[in-house]
Motif scaffolding. Structure first.
Motif, mmCIF file in Angstrom:
data_model
loop_
_atom_site.group_PDB
_atom_site.id
_atom_site.type_symbol
_atom_site.label_atom_id
_atom_site.label_comp_id
_atom_site.label_asym_id
_atom_site.label_seq_id
_atom_site.Cartn_x
_atom_site.Cartn_y
_atom_site.Cartn_z
ATOM 1 N N ARG A 125 65.803 -6.792 119.647
ATOM 2 C CA ARG A 125 64.707 -5.963 120.162
ATOM 3 C C ARG A 125 64.995 -4.488 119.947
ATOM 4 N NH1 ARG A 125 62.149 -8.807 124.918
ATOM 5 N NH2 ARG A 125 61.599 -10.742 123.873
ATOM 6 N N LEU A 126 63.941 -3.741 119.707
ATOM 7 C CA LEU A 126 64.004 -2.288 119.870
ATOM 8 C C LEU A 126 63.067 -1.979 121.020
ATOM 9 C CD1 LEU A 126 63.851 -0.855 116.216
ATOM 10 C CD2 LEU A 126 65.838 -1.041 117.716
ATOM 11 N N TYR A 157 72.281 4.344 115.118
ATOM 12 C CA TYR A 157 71.113 4.995 115.726
ATOM 13 C C TYR A 157 71.268 6.510 115.666
ATOM 14 C CZ TYR A 157 70.268 0.432 117.884
ATOM 15 O OH TYR A 157 70.033 -0.899 118.102
ATOM 16 N N LYS A 214 70.828 3.815 125.153
ATOM 17 C CA LYS A 214 70.348 4.733 126.203
ATOM 18 C C LYS A 214 71.284 4.698 127.414
ATOM 19 C CE LYS A 214 65.493 4.216 125.008
ATOM 20 N NZ LYS A 214 64.280 3.456 125.335
HETATM 21 N N1 URA Z 1 69.590 0.735 122.481
HETATM 22 C C1 URA Z 1 68.589 1.160 123.293
HETATM 23 O O1 URA Z 1 68.830 1.729 124.347
HETATM 24 N N2 URA Z 1 67.336 0.954 122.913
HETATM 25 C C2 URA Z 1 67.003 0.365 121.749
HETATM 26 O O2 URA Z 1 65.815 0.223 121.450
HETATM 27 C C3 URA Z 1 68.034 -0.075 120.915
HETATM 28 C C4 URA Z 1 69.328 0.124 121.303
#
Ligand code: URA
Length: 240
Positions: A103-104, A135, A189
């Protein structure tokens, strides 16, 4: 295993089922060299040669796509209210049974793999496979060397969960790059928040050695071939 000709062509993503009826009736499709105009004709994709306008179509049970997911879209297969990544696919690809590999978050953009191959998806997601996901994050505050060391040691999240060692690259500004091998809920996050650097924007740049082609617009997909899959899982073979 035989299947209807229109279903086969639809699964190959040639066109939608209703468009295909017209295409087949107009004589553009041949099976083993003979034109076939009946959409319901049964064919065996493993042994018979199916051509459209003289070009052979190869049947593949498993398909793999890369999407540049826009922010604001859910990476699930269906939702009653909100737009999903499957809604962004051309109609002919929506019937392939694709699902997102991991998932994103809704507000995260970037590289999302879509496939109907559960084994591949499982291996890409599993931390044991060691597939790195990189990321670009924009955060509040300026990440520093102490944050880099904490990522290397393994961040402990707010709820006590310990993450595997990860890489943080700093730029001297509020932009940083994070590479992880696992995919816990909101992981990047939460890792940055645990260091007092809440994320303002997040974009996934790569999965393994696979990156987003420059020519791909947000929301578009590009089909992956064997060489691309090996960039994700080095030992991966199609046609298992
Ligand atoms: N980590 C996150 O916090 N969000 C994402 O969508 C992917 C990795």
């Amino acid at each position: 295993m035989t299947m209807r000709l229109d279903r086969l062509l639809s699964e190959l993503g040639v066109a939608t089922r209703s468009e295909l009826r017209g295409i087949i009736r107009s004589g553009r499709v041949s099976v083993d060299g003979a034109a076939v105009t009946a959409p319901e004709k049964r064919v065996d994709p493993e042994t018979q040669r199916v051509c459209l306008d003289g070009e052979e179509l190869r049947y593949r049970q498993y398909r793999y796509f890369l999407m540049d997911k826009p922010a604001g879209v859910l990476s699930v297969t269906e939702d009653r209210k909100q737009q999903t990544v499957l809604d962004l696919l051309p109609p002919a690809l929506r019937r392939l049974g694709l699902f997102p590999v991991g998932r994103l978050d809704k507000d995260t953009s970037g590289l999302l793999l879509l496939t109907n191959d559960g084994d591949f998806a499982h291996r890409v997601i599993s931390p044991r496979s060691g597939v790195e996901k990189r990321y670009r994050a924009e955060v509040e505050g300026i990440p520093d060397e102490e944050d880099v060391r904490a990522f290397r040691a393994g961040i402990v999240l707010g709820d006590g969960t310990r993450c595997l060692p990860a890489q943080l690259e700093i730029t001297g500004g509020s932009v940083c790059f994070v590479t992880v091998m696992e995919g816990k809920y909101h992981q990047v996050k939460r890792m940055l928040a645990a260091r007092g650097k809440p994320v303002r924007a997040l974009r996934r740049l790569s999965v393994g050695a696979l990156t987003i082609p420059e020519s791909l617009a947000a929301g578009e997909v590009s089909e992956l071939g064997e060489a691309d899959l090996c960039k994700v899982l080095r030992e991966y073979l199609i046609g298992k």
